[in-house]
Write a protein that holds these residues in place. Structure first.
Motif: not given
Length: 442
Positions: A271, A292-293, A296, A318
């Motif tokens: 995260d 990434m989750n 992010a 992101a």
């Protein structure tokens, strides 16, 4: 993003370095000493110096604590560096590090009203550095360690904190960790995630991330859910055993699942990415951010160039991106931390700077921005928001009093008046010198 837009951003990123090469030789340094008392006539020197000063010396000899009342010791600190890890440039020596320490002293005065003396020392030995600081301590109220290589910086900070009766603060550890925590608190508020539930990937196992991990533990983060990756790859349980004793005590708590690999594997399913590693770009690749989750958070903190350009991280998915640079949104920069932390420490004459005091500073920074209205490009205050330094310093001072490490107990009103006065005076001094043409404009 179009090619011309990238070229424009790169040009903007290079401009501070170009300007620095023009203005540093113009001014030949960034700080100077200035009188603190009036000289109404030459007779005043009999008060400020001999013979009048002898009586003051005798009083201090009878009660050494009076040095805080009769001299500028209570507002004076030393910035100590051996030049072994200057910014992202490495071991370039004490002379080459002096411009950085002068800049630090300027920030201390302008942002925190703290008188800081830059001292780049000609030794890299721990014992000699400790002895130097001991010899220096009668004249100062605190020490800011700066740009000392690891793992030496860990042992040096520990020794000085244990052996000196004045507060010792390592900005590359505690300062960076403080502002990083502040930025993370508000980033998580924006994306709606809880700090104790997120998976955090830490890129770089240097002084900043080491201290950040300590602060995470203080705010009840399960370090087993944190994965750390250094230049050799993810720190597994086996690799952690090979580290120096001080580092091992902290890093061994991470990576419960014993994940192996490199930065790519560390970021997969994370995260949050907190990177303080080597200067980029290209250290973190966009495709790794994509793994990434959702929502992010990426902090690319390397200087002078972040591990990944902010626009690359954004394009990769992101939601919030921060760097250590002032020419991009979300500057997560120590300048929001160390001037106010020392302001609070000095004004209650604290004997040390604790992790809890750094957490208090981080929360004050985060809450200040939160009250103003945080968003994806405003997670911490900017340096121009001078009131944040007051609130942060008050929070640090109050925590020092609460923890019993303050030698001077002040009420909330007394703290605010003293802190506001000191910070305001530092800024007024600069304006007066410019208006009087003593500081000439380029």
């Amino acid at each position: 993003m179009q090619e011309k837009d990238v070229e424009s951003l790169l040009k903007k990123a290079q401009k501070p370095s170009q300007d620095a090469m023009i203005l540093h030789p113009f001014y030949k340094g960034k700080i100077q000493t200035a009188p603190k008392v009036p000289v109404r006539t030459y007779d005043d020197f009999a008060i400020w110096y001999t013979p009048g000063v002898a009586r003051v010396c005798q009083e201090i000899a009878k009660d050494r604590e009076k040095v805080y009342e009769y001299t500028n010791k209570e507002n004076t600190i030393a910035i100590i560096s051996d030049g072994t890890r200057i910014l992202g440039l490495g071991d370039i020596g004490p002379e080459a590090g002096l411009p950085v320490m002068e800049g630090k002293a300027l920030l201390f005065k302008y942002l925190g009203g703290v008188d800081a003396i830059p001292l780049c020392i000609g030794t890299t030995e721990i014992e000699e550095t400790v002895q130097f600081c001991k010899w220096l301590s009668p004249s100062i109220a605190g020490i800011n360690l700066e740009d000392v290589e690891k793992p030496k910086c860990f042992a040096l900070l520990k020794r000085l904190q244990e052996e000196l009766s004045i507060p010792v603060f390592h900005d590359d550890q505690q300062g960076t960790a403080t502002i990083t925590l502040a930025g993370l608190i508000n980033s998580l508020r924006i994306v709606g995630k809880k700090i104790e539930e997120v998976r955090i990937a830490i890129i770089g196992a240097g002084s900043a991330n080491y201290a950040f991990l300590r602060l995470l533990e203080k705010v009840n983060v399960d370090l087993g859910n944190v994965v750390v990756c250094d230049s050799k790859g993810i720190l597994t349980k086996q690799r952690a055993q090979t580290l120096d004793e001080i580092s091992r005590q902290m890093w061994i708590k991470t990576n419960r699942e014993d994940i192996s690999g490199g930065i790519e594997e560390a970021l997969k399913g994370a995260d949050v990415c907190i990177a303080y590693s080597k200067s980029g770009p290209g250290v973190i690749k966009p495709e790794w951010v994509k793994a990434m989750n959702k929502d992010a958070i990426v902090f690319a903190g390397a200087n002078p160039v972040p591990e990944i350009w902010p626009w690359e991280a954004k394009q990769a998915g992101a939601r919030i991106v921060a760097t250590g640079r002032s020419d991009f949104p979300n500057q997560v920069n120590n300048s929001l931390g160390f001037p106010a932390i020392f302001r609070g420490v000095l004004d209650v004459r604290a004997t040390k700077v604790t992790d809890e005091m750094c957490v208090a500073a981080a929360q004050a920074i985060a809450d200040f921005a939160y009250r103003k209205g945080i968003h994806e490009e405003y997670i911490v205050p900017t340096m121009e928001e001078d009131q944040v330094y007051v609130e942060e310093a008050i929070a640090v001072a109050k925590k020092a009093i609460e923890q019993g490490v303050a030698q001077k107990i002040l009420s909330d009103q007394e703290l605010r008046e003293k802190i506001e006065g000191r910070i305001k005076a530092g800024r007024i001094m600069e304006r007066v010198l410019v208006n009087a043409n003593i500081i000439k404009l380029p």
